[in-house]
Enzyme design. Structure first.
Site, PDB file in Angstrom:
ATOM      1  N   ALA A  43      -2.042  -2.262 -11.303  1.00 31.24           N
ATOM      2  CA  ALA A  43      -2.877  -2.064 -10.282  1.00 31.24           C
ATOM      3  C   ALA A  43      -2.261  -1.649  -9.174  1.00 31.24           C
ATOM      4  CB  ALA A  43      -3.896  -3.184  -9.849  1.00 31.24           C
TER       5      ALA A  43
ATOM      6  N   GLY B  57      -1.991  -4.367 -14.675  1.00 31.30           N
ATOM      7  CA  GLY B  57      -3.111  -3.456 -14.927  1.00 31.30           C
ATOM      8  C   GLY B  57      -3.001  -2.459 -15.996  1.00 31.30           C
TER       9      GLY B  57
ATOM     10  N   GLU C 224      -2.983  -3.881 -19.417  1.00 29.10           N
ATOM     11  CA  GLU C 224      -4.422  -4.290 -19.537  1.00 29.10           C
ATOM     12  C   GLU C 224      -5.220  -3.047 -19.840  1.00 29.10           C
ATOM     13  OE1 GLU C 224      -4.632  -6.352 -15.577  1.00 29.10           O
ATOM     14  OE2 GLU C 224      -5.298  -8.170 -16.872  1.00 29.10           O
TER      15      GLU C 224
HETATM   16  C1  HXC Z   1       2.004   0.088  -6.207  1.00 27.06           C
HETATM   17  C2  HXC Z   1       3.891   0.767  -7.175  1.00 27.06           C
HETATM   18  C3  HXC Z   1       3.694   0.048  -8.157  1.00 27.06           C
HETATM   19  C4  HXC Z   1       2.266  -0.810  -7.736  1.00 27.06           C
HETATM   20  C5  HXC Z   1       5.409   0.785  -8.313  1.00 27.06           C
HETATM   21  N1  HXC Z   1       5.018   1.251  -7.305  1.00 27.06           N
HETATM   22  N2  HXC Z   1       4.694  -0.048  -8.983  1.00 27.06           N
HETATM   23  N3  HXC Z   1       2.984   0.757  -5.906  1.00 27.06           N
HETATM   24  N4  HXC Z   1       1.581  -0.741  -7.167  1.00 27.06           N
HETATM   25  N5  HXC Z   1       2.074  -1.741  -8.989  1.00 27.06           N
HETATM   26  C6  HXC Z   1       5.771   2.036  -6.396  1.00 27.06           C
HETATM   27  C7  HXC Z   1       6.881   1.664  -5.589  1.00 27.06           C
HETATM   28  O1  HXC Z   1       6.475   0.909  -4.342  1.00 27.06           O
HETATM   29  C8  HXC Z   1       7.667   2.791  -5.223  1.00 27.06           C
HETATM   30  O2  HXC Z   1       7.059   3.571  -4.279  1.00 27.06           O
HETATM   31  C9  HXC Z   1       7.542   3.760  -6.454  1.00 27.06           C
HETATM   32  O3  HXC Z   1       6.181   3.326  -7.162  1.00 27.06           O
HETATM   33  C10 HXC Z   1       8.711   3.759  -7.418  1.00 27.06           C
HETATM   34  O4  HXC Z   1       9.013   2.285  -7.760  1.00 27.06           O
HETATM   35  P1  HXC Z   1      10.288   1.508  -7.558  1.00 27.06           P
HETATM   36  O5  HXC Z   1      10.189   0.011  -7.250  1.00 27.06           O
HETATM   37  O6  HXC Z   1      11.090   2.234  -6.217  1.00 27.06           O
HETATM   38  O7  HXC Z   1      10.887   1.796  -8.768  1.00 27.06           O
HETATM   39  P2  HXC Z   1      12.241   0.931  -9.683  1.00 27.06           P
HETATM   40  O8  HXC Z   1      13.138   0.273  -8.549  1.00 27.06           O
HETATM   41  O9  HXC Z   1      12.561   1.752 -10.675  1.00 27.06           O
HETATM   42  O10 HXC Z   1      11.298  -0.442 -10.160  1.00 27.06           O
HETATM   43  C11 HXC Z   1      10.150  -0.099 -11.308  1.00 27.06           C
HETATM   44  C12 HXC Z   1       9.352  -1.434 -11.451  1.00 27.06           C
HETATM   45  C13 HXC Z   1       8.938  -1.872  -9.827  1.00 27.06           C
HETATM   46  C14 HXC Z   1      10.043  -2.429 -11.847  1.00 27.06           C
HETATM   47  C15 HXC Z   1       8.182  -0.999 -12.331  1.00 27.06           C
HETATM   48  O11 HXC Z   1       8.274  -0.755  -8.979  1.00 27.06           O
HETATM   49  C16 HXC Z   1       7.804  -2.861  -9.889  1.00 27.06           C
HETATM   50  O12 HXC Z   1       8.152  -4.047 -10.260  1.00 27.06           O
HETATM   51  N6  HXC Z   1       6.579  -2.463  -9.609  1.00 27.06           N
HETATM   52  C17 HXC Z   1       5.390  -3.665  -9.785  1.00 27.06           C
HETATM   53  C18 HXC Z   1       4.795  -3.935 -11.083  1.00 27.06           C
HETATM   54  C19 HXC Z   1       3.927  -5.082 -11.121  1.00 27.06           C
HETATM   55  O13 HXC Z   1       4.160  -6.243 -10.485  1.00 27.06           O
HETATM   56  N7  HXC Z   1       2.772  -4.698 -11.627  1.00 27.06           N
HETATM   57  C20 HXC Z   1       1.712  -5.597 -11.840  1.00 27.06           C
HETATM   58  C21 HXC Z   1       0.856  -5.131 -10.570  1.00 27.06           C
HETATM   59  S1  HXC Z   1      -0.342  -6.260 -10.286  1.00 27.06           S
HETATM   60  P3  HXC Z   1       7.702   3.667  -2.758  1.00 27.06           P
HETATM   61  O14 HXC Z   1       6.824   4.526  -2.020  1.00 27.06           O
HETATM   62  O15 HXC Z   1       7.623   2.213  -2.198  1.00 27.06           O
HETATM   63  O16 HXC Z   1       9.044   4.191  -2.767  1.00 27.06           O
HETATM   64  C22 HXC Z   1      -1.685  -5.924 -11.549  1.00 27.06           C
HETATM   65  C23 HXC Z   1      -2.833  -6.781 -11.388  1.00 27.06           C
HETATM   66  C24 HXC Z   1      -3.866  -6.282 -12.377  1.00 27.06           C
HETATM   67  O17 HXC Z   1      -1.413  -5.111 -12.134  1.00 27.06           O
HETATM   68  C25 HXC Z   1      -5.059  -6.822 -12.156  1.00 27.06           C
HETATM   69  C26 HXC Z   1      -6.267  -6.442 -12.872  1.00 27.06           C
HETATM   70  C27 HXC Z   1      -6.324  -4.998 -12.889  1.00 27.06           C
END
Ligand code: HXC
Length: 291
Positions: free
Chosen positions: A99, A142, A145
């Site tokens: 998400a 998400g 999911e």
């Molecule tokens: C918003 C996101 C994102 C996310 C990545 N990006 N994941 N933006 N929401 N979930 C964005 C980053 O901010 C960045 O944009 C760009 O995508 C590239 O990501 P990087 O972090 O620079 O890439 P990298 O270093 O390769 O790392 C990849 C990654 C990391 C390990 C996947 O991005 C990460 O940890 N993302 C979050 C993953 C996560 O926690 N997912 C769960 C979300 S909570 P900018 O513009 O900043 O450069 C969830 C709750 C679900 O899903 C509940 C029900 C639906």
């Protein structure tokens, strides 16, 4: 009522705090264009609905508008008589990294609970046509999911699945604690949900989360092939089969077996059942009319 309308109905009482999300949703809800996804029909007979998540710059983070568009596309495929199955895919680097965290960052409990945040995601599991997820790269939070809401998951060799919400100080909110546990069992689900650790495609296959693993460049084509195979069967009876399998998640065994038997009986009321059996006896290929 189409799925889109159902999804819209779930969102009829927005809170004041989400105007940006709602304007995205309104944009997505009018006209035929999509901002966050690509929509097409694939397969030789163009009978497989195709949805590609298309926010590659943010690893297909699932913002409100994107999931609204997915609900709308699925609603359209649900009522499209030519479509017998749907494939949902992302990009090579990410199916979806979860998400949209930036969109969630400032949410309050009141907005989330009061507005039934994420209820429109249910459109994916509510669609009655079979849905196949073709997962390359990251399927996190998400994203994992969303894949699990689909009926079949095919993975590319480099796919990674994880529920990292715990690292953000939250927990899965769209089935991650429920569908993952049913798919892979308690120990692995607990480990993934409590540590945020990811599993790769092979472990996902071994543990029953995905049904097949393919080379990265073949997973989408294989998912479409699977969709074509499903679309070649009776759409009516496929919907009954999907409903019966899904009942295994909801019902006790005796109730589930009873429902299955009743639905099996019901197939005898269809033209397609008569056609399928006649074709077998006459040693020819069945031609189903979806009735
Ligand atoms: C918003 C996101 C994102 C996310 C990545 N990006 N994941 N933006 N929401 N979930 C964005 C980053 O901010 C960045 O944009 C760009 O995508 C590239 O990501 P990087 O972090 O620079 O890439 P990298 O270093 O390769 O790392 C990849 C990654 C990391 C390990 C996947 O991005 C990460 O940890 N993302 C979050 C993953 C996560 O926690 N997912 C769960 C979300 S909570 P900018 O513009 O900043 O450069 C969830 C709750 C679900 O899903 C509940 C029900 C639906």
């Amino acid at each position: 009522m189409s799925l889109f309308c159902n999804a819209a109905a779930l969102l009829l009482k927005p809170t004041r705090a989400v105007p940006a999300m709602l304007s995205a949703a309104r944009r997505a809800g009018t006209g035929g264009q999509y901002d966050y996804i690509l929509v097409d029909k694939r397969g030789e007979k163009r009978n497989v609905g195709f949805i590609q998540l298309n926010r590659p710059r943010v690893l297909n983070a699932l913002c409100f508008g994107l999931m609204w568009e997915v609900a709308r596309a699925l609603g359209d495929f649900q009522v499209d008589g030519d479509v017998g199955a749907v494939v949902i895919t992302g990009g090579e680097r990410a199916f979806a990294a979860g998400a949209d965290i930036k969109e969630m960052q400032n949410r309050t409990f009141q907005e989330s609970y009061g507005g039934n945040f994420l209820a429109h995601w249910n459109a994916v599991s509510a669609v009655r046509k079979p849905v196949i997820a073709a997962v390359n790269g990251l399927a996190l939070g998400g994203g994992c999911e969303l894949a699990m809401m689909c009926d079949i998951i095919y993975a590319g060799e480099k796919a990674q699945f994880g529920q990292p919400e715990i690292l953000l100080g939250t927990i899965p909110g769209a089935g991650g604690t429920q569908r993952l546990t049913r798919a892979v069992g308690k120990s692995l689900a607990m480990e993934m949900v409590l540590t945020g650790d990811q599993i790769d495609a092979r472990q996902a296959e071994r543990s029953g989360l995905v049904s097949k693993v393919f080379p990265v460049d073949q997973v989408v084509a294989e998912a479409i092939k699977c969709g074509e195979k499903i679309a070649g069967n009776s759409k009516l009876v496929s919907a009954m089969a999907k409903e019966a399998v899904n009942a295994a998640y909801e019902l006790a065994l005796a109730e589930g077996n009873r429902l299955e038997r009743r639905m099996f009986h019901a197939t005898f009321a269809t033209e397609d059942c008569k056609e399928g059996m006649a074709a077998f006896v006459q040693k020819r290929k069945a031609v189903f009319q979806d009735k």
